[in-house]
Motif scaffolding. Structure first.
Motif, PDB file in Angstrom:
ATOM      1  N   LYS A 160      31.236  45.580  36.163  1.00 29.35           N
ATOM      2  CA  LYS A 160      31.789  46.940  35.364  1.00 29.35           C
ATOM      3  C   LYS A 160      33.186  46.855  35.017  1.00 29.35           C
ATOM      4  O   LYS A 160      33.368  46.729  33.915  1.00 29.35           O
ATOM      5  CB  LYS A 160      31.796  47.879  35.989  1.00 29.35           C
ATOM      6  N   ASN A 161      34.182  46.355  35.752  1.00 23.60           N
ATOM      7  CA  ASN A 161      35.890  45.984  35.959  1.00 23.60           C
ATOM      8  C   ASN A 161      36.181  44.630  34.758  1.00 23.60           C
ATOM      9  O   ASN A 161      37.299  44.348  35.393  1.00 23.60           O
ATOM     10  CB  ASN A 161      36.310  46.440  36.356  1.00 23.60           C
ATOM     11  N   HIS A 162      34.980  44.165  35.169  1.00 22.50           N
ATOM     12  CA  HIS A 162      35.352  42.395  34.927  1.00 22.50           C
ATOM     13  C   HIS A 162      36.697  41.378  35.449  1.00 22.50           C
ATOM     14  O   HIS A 162      37.060  40.615  34.538  1.00 22.50           O
ATOM     15  CB  HIS A 162      35.782  42.710  33.009  1.00 22.50           C
ATOM     16  N   MET A 163      36.498  41.921  36.917  1.00 23.80           N
ATOM     17  CA  MET A 163      37.838  41.279  37.595  1.00 23.80           C
ATOM     18  C   MET A 163      37.060  41.583  38.915  1.00 23.80           C
ATOM     19  O   MET A 163      36.844  42.440  39.097  1.00 23.80           O
ATOM     20  CB  MET A 163      39.035  41.509  37.247  1.00 23.80           C
ATOM     21  N   SER A 164      37.753  40.858  39.945  1.00 23.50           N
ATOM     22  CA  SER A 164      37.591  41.128  41.283  1.00 23.50           C
ATOM     23  C   SER A 164      38.341  42.089  41.347  1.00 23.50           C
ATOM     24  O   SER A 164      39.253  42.074  40.940  1.00 23.50           O
ATOM     25  CB  SER A 164      37.183  40.056  41.962  1.00 23.50           C
ATOM     26  N   GLU A 167      42.097  40.705  42.490  1.00 21.15           N
ATOM     27  CA  GLU A 167      42.513  40.333  41.332  1.00 21.15           C
ATOM     28  C   GLU A 167      43.170  41.322  40.949  1.00 21.15           C
ATOM     29  O   GLU A 167      44.190  41.113  40.655  1.00 21.15           O
ATOM     30  CB  GLU A 167      41.371  39.939  40.227  1.00 21.15           C
ATOM     31  N   ASN A 168      42.085  42.560  41.063  1.00 22.82           N
ATOM     32  CA  ASN A 168      43.382  44.168  40.129  1.00 22.82           C
ATOM     33  C   ASN A 168      43.901  44.180  41.766  1.00 22.82           C
ATOM     34  O   ASN A 168      45.001  44.567  40.749  1.00 22.82           O
ATOM     35  CB  ASN A 168      41.719  45.134  40.336  1.00 22.82           C
ATOM     36  N   MET A 169      43.670  44.629  42.394  1.00 26.22           N
ATOM     37  CA  MET A 169      44.558  44.507  43.723  1.00 26.22           C
ATOM     38  C   MET A 169      45.844  44.117  43.224  1.00 26.22           C
ATOM     39  O   MET A 169      47.276  44.437  43.125  1.00 26.22           O
ATOM     40  CB  MET A 169      44.265  44.419  44.750  1.00 26.22           C
TER      41      MET A 169
END
Ligand SMILES: [Zn+2]
Length: 333
Positions: A160-164, A167-169
């Motif tokens: 849904k957010n296109h990254m892990s 990675e986001n954090m």
């Protein structure tokens, strides 16, 4: 997180009384030590203490032509004496700051006020008092960037957010450290949104600690307590002075952190006050961080359009996603 007792203000005034009494006593002792070693310094100090009287005499008694010359002479003599004192101090092994060392704060000389305005140390004392009551100073000792670990965030891509989440954090952490590094140059605001247990509150506290360590005034408050204060300000007369001070801080603190937006009781009065704070901080270019469990749609329905539009227009929206790290921690340990 913040709780305010009606006595905070009085307590602080009393503390300053004691601080400046102490400073005066210490100063007397230091002066005696110094004068004993070099009696000429006492003469100079006595002479310097007369400067004000001499100038006012000159203003009152001298005629117009002489007046400026007299004042000029007094100023020259004062400068000469100060220089002589400085040299004598050094010669006798006293540092330039020997007398200043008695104060905790040189700006206000431990009075708490500079030109009738509250000194920065006074403002920070108020915040610290409020923190102490809520144990946040203890929390901040244990929760800081050195304790923050990315290991708890999954490296698996979230479709849904296109990254892990990992990675986001990592991106969020980068933004947070930039926020701190550029705090004095760049006006920035952030909204941390996402479910509980993803580290939003933890990050808020880490940022608070970093900036407190850099001498900034930071007010950390939960939305619940902030909105409570709005109501109290209107209805509780005993607490008025302190509440007003803390509410002033919501506008004046270098950084305001509002944690857990969405958990408070909302009334039309409190939303108006809330808007006022958000808006005045934007106008004054003072940074704010808000954390919330609410998603975009929920924000839209709970708060007035003008609040939401300020948030979306002026804040960097950072979305936290992934599994509850408190659970992950449990499984890993
Ligand atoms: Zn001060």
């Amino acid at each position: 997180m913040i709780m305010i007792s009606p006595n905070i203000y009085k307590e602080i005034l009393k503390e300053y009384e004691e601080l400046s009494d102490n400073a005066k006593k210490k100063l007397e002792i230091k002066k005696e030590l110094c004068y004993k070693k070099c009696p000429r310094i006492r003469e100079i100090d006595n002479e310097l203490n007369m400067t004000g009287i001499k100038i006012s005499k000159a203003i009152i008694y001298a005629n117009k032509e002489d007046k400026n010359k007299y004042i000029e002479d007094i100023k020259n003599l004062t400068e000469k004496l100060k220089k002589e004192k400085e040299i004598l101090m050094t010669e006798n092994g006293f540092s330039k700051y020997y007398f200043d060392e008695v104060y905790n704060c040189n700006k206000c000389k431990d009075t708490g006020f500079v030109n009738n305005e509250k000194c920065d140390c006074f403002k920070q004392k108020m915040i610290n008092k409020a923190y102490d009551m809520s144990n946040i100073s203890e929390i901040i000792k244990t929760e800081n960037f050195s304790k923050f670990s990315l290991d708890y965030y999954s490296k698996q891509k979230d479709p849904k957010n296109h990254m892990s989440p990992y990675e986001n954090m990592k991106l969020i952490m980068r933004k947070c450290s930039l926020f701190i590094e550029e705090f004095d140059e760049k006006f920035k605001n952030m909204v941390f949104s996402g479910d509980t247990g993803l580290g939003k509150t933890f990050l808020c506290r880490c940022i608070a600690k970093e900036l407190l360590d850099r001498g900034k005034t930071v007010l950390y408050v939960t939305a619940f307590n902030l909105f409570n204060m709005f109501e109290k300000e209107k209805f509780n007369k005993d607490n008025e002075e302190v509440d007003r001070e803390i509410l002033n801080l919501t506008k004046n603190a270098d950084l305001l952190i509002i944690d857990d937006l969405g958990t408070e009781f909302i009334t039309s009065l409190s939303t108006a006050e809330f808007f006022d704070i958000i808006n005045s901080r934007i106008l004054a270019k003072k940074s704010t961080i808000i954390s919330t469990n609410l998603g975009t749609d929920e924000l839209m329905t709970q708060y007035s359009g003008r609040i939401v539009s300020r948030l979306y227009g002026e804040y960097d929206m950072l979305k936290f996603f992934g599994d509850d790290i408190r659970l992950t921690k449990k499984f890993k340990n």
